[in-house]
Design a protein around this motif. Structure first.
Motif, PDB file in Angstrom:
ATOM      1  N   LYS A   1       0.832  -1.206   0.000  1.00  0.00           N
ATOM      2  CA  LYS A   1       0.000   0.000   0.000  1.00  0.00           C
ATOM      3  C   LYS A   1       0.865   1.253   0.000  1.00  0.00           C
ATOM      4  O   LYS A   1       0.559   2.241  -0.683  1.00  0.00           O
TER       5      LYS A   1
ATOM      6  N   ASN B   1       2.265   1.743  -3.478  1.00  0.00           N
ATOM      7  CA  ASN B   1       1.230   2.239  -4.392  1.00  0.00           C
ATOM      8  C   ASN B   1       0.978   3.727  -4.174  1.00  0.00           C
ATOM      9  O   ASN B   1       0.809   4.493  -5.131  1.00  0.00           O
ATOM     10  N   THR B   2       0.963   4.134  -2.896  1.00  0.00           N
ATOM     11  CA  THR B   2       0.773   5.567  -2.612  1.00  0.00           C
ATOM     12  C   THR B   2       1.924   6.391  -3.156  1.00  0.00           C
ATOM     13  O   THR B   2       1.729   7.446  -3.774  1.00  0.00           O
TER      14      THR B   2
ATOM     15  N   ALA C   1       3.903   5.567  -5.618  1.00  0.00           N
ATOM     16  CA  ALA C   1       3.861   5.549  -7.078  1.00  0.00           C
ATOM     17  C   ALA C   1       2.821   6.516  -7.619  1.00  0.00           C
ATOM     18  O   ALA C   1       3.050   7.196  -8.623  1.00  0.00           O
ATOM     19  N   SER C   2       1.668   6.600  -6.938  1.00  0.00           N
ATOM     20  CA  SER C   2       0.642   7.541  -7.396  1.00  0.00           C
ATOM     21  C   SER C   2       1.118   8.987  -7.277  1.00  0.00           C
ATOM     22  O   SER C   2       0.874   9.803  -8.165  1.00  0.00           O
ATOM     23  N   LYS C   3       1.854   9.276  -6.193  1.00  0.00           N
ATOM     24  CA  LYS C   3       2.382  10.636  -6.050  1.00  0.00           C
ATOM     25  C   LYS C   3       3.436  10.928  -7.104  1.00  0.00           C
ATOM     26  O   LYS C   3       3.497  12.040  -7.655  1.00  0.00           O
TER      27      LYS C   3
ATOM     28  N   GLU D   1       3.552   9.643 -10.050  1.00  0.00           N
ATOM     29  CA  GLU D   1       2.841   9.835 -11.308  1.00  0.00           C
ATOM     30  C   GLU D   1       2.290  11.252 -11.418  1.00  0.00           C
ATOM     31  O   GLU D   1       2.339  11.874 -12.474  1.00  0.00           O
ATOM     32  N   LYS D   2       1.770  11.773 -10.296  1.00  0.00           N
ATOM     33  CA  LYS D   2       1.278  13.153 -10.314  1.00  0.00           C
ATOM     34  C   LYS D   2       2.412  14.129 -10.585  1.00  0.00           C
ATOM     35  O   LYS D   2       2.271  15.085 -11.349  1.00  0.00           O
TER      36      LYS D   2
ATOM     37  N   TYR E   1       3.246  13.996 -14.148  1.00  0.00           N
ATOM     38  CA  TYR E   1       2.221  14.668 -14.946  1.00  0.00           C
ATOM     39  C   TYR E   1       2.423  16.176 -14.917  1.00  0.00           C
ATOM     40  O   TYR E   1       2.309  16.848 -15.940  1.00  0.00           O
TER      41      TYR E   1
END
Length: 260
Positions: free
Chosen positions: A157, A160-161, A163-165, A167-168, A171
């Motif tokens: 978890k 994943n958190t 990785a999501s940050k 990705e942001k 972006y």
């Protein structure tokens, strides 16, 4: 019409005060070795009728689905002998239950083990009676597997958190790159606006300042230099100028001309 097979009730034990209550008819429990850590047994009617102590706790445990009727303790019950009598159990071989820990009236720990001799036993499973509720204790390997699985879940978890940050962030960087790839004309327009704004600020500050005082007059007998500034820059760089006192010379400043 077929009927459900019933387990024969155990014989009464005269060695116990008041006699042991006969167990009710019930369906055969699961085979030994089955994982039953997800269930719990409690008979409130029995608890309201009989005291829960070291003499009657085995009879209460025998009512639960954790009890194996093929054990040596059941044979002792059929012989009207206390099922936890170690002097008789040590002379037998096979599956048996022993009372390992007692904390009356709250905690009773039963150990299911296989006896191969008077001094040779192999532990199999552990059960405990906690405030009238019977549970099967999980095995150590299952405890480790559960803890490791929980740790892996939290680690996954966290990744994943993160990785999501990331990705942001990527972006946003991509948006910045797309913005920087705009035509240069737009950038120059923004720069011109900035220059005009700075010029406006400097002009307003200059208007607020008092005018500069006039330069002092030349001293008597001082001859001003001839108009040598009209010469070309090559001549000025080739012929050095005579030394001039910077304090006395207060003439108009000469700007250097750059050839285009």
């Amino acid at each position: 019409m077929a009927t459900t097979p019933m387990i024969p009730p155990a014989a009464a034990n005269p060695a116990l005060d008041g006699g042991a209550p006969p167990p009710p008819q019930m369906v055969a429990p699961p085979p030994p070795g089955t994982d039953m850590t997800g269930i719990c047994f409690r008979d409130q009617l029995w608890l309201n009728t009989y005291p829960l102590d070291r003499n009657l706790v085995f009879d209460y445990f025998a009512l639960s689905p954790f009890y194996d009727y093929s054990c040596n303790n059941e044979q002792l019950r059929l012989r009207a002998t206390h099922p936890l009598d170690l002097s008789h159990l040590s002379k037998m071989t096979g599956i048996e239950y022993s009372l390992s820990e007692v904390l009356e009236p709250h905690l009773f720990v039963f150990r299911k083990q296989k006896r191969d001799g008077p001094e040779k036993v192999t532990p199999m499973l552990t059960y405990y009676v906690l405030d009238g509720s019977i549970y099967q204790a999980p095995q150590l390997c299952n405890v480790f597997a559960s803890r490791v699985g929980r740790a892996l879940y939290h680690i996954s978890k966290a990744f994943n958190t993160a990785a999501s940050k990331l990705e942001k962030i990527g972006y946003v960087d991509a948006e910045n790159e797309s913005t920087s790839s705009e035509p240069k004309a737009a950038k120059e327009t923004i720069d011109f606006k900035e220059l005009k704004r700075v010029d406006h600020i400097l002009a307003s500050l200059q208007r607020k300042l008092p005018p500069a005082p006039p330069p002092p007059p030349f001293p008597d007998g001082y001859a001003p230099l001839s108009t040598e500034g009209e010469k070309s820059s090559d001549t000025q760089s080739a012929e050095p100028l005579p030394p001039v006192d910077p304090i006395i010379d207060q003439g108009p400043s000469k700007r250097i001309k750059f050839s285009a």
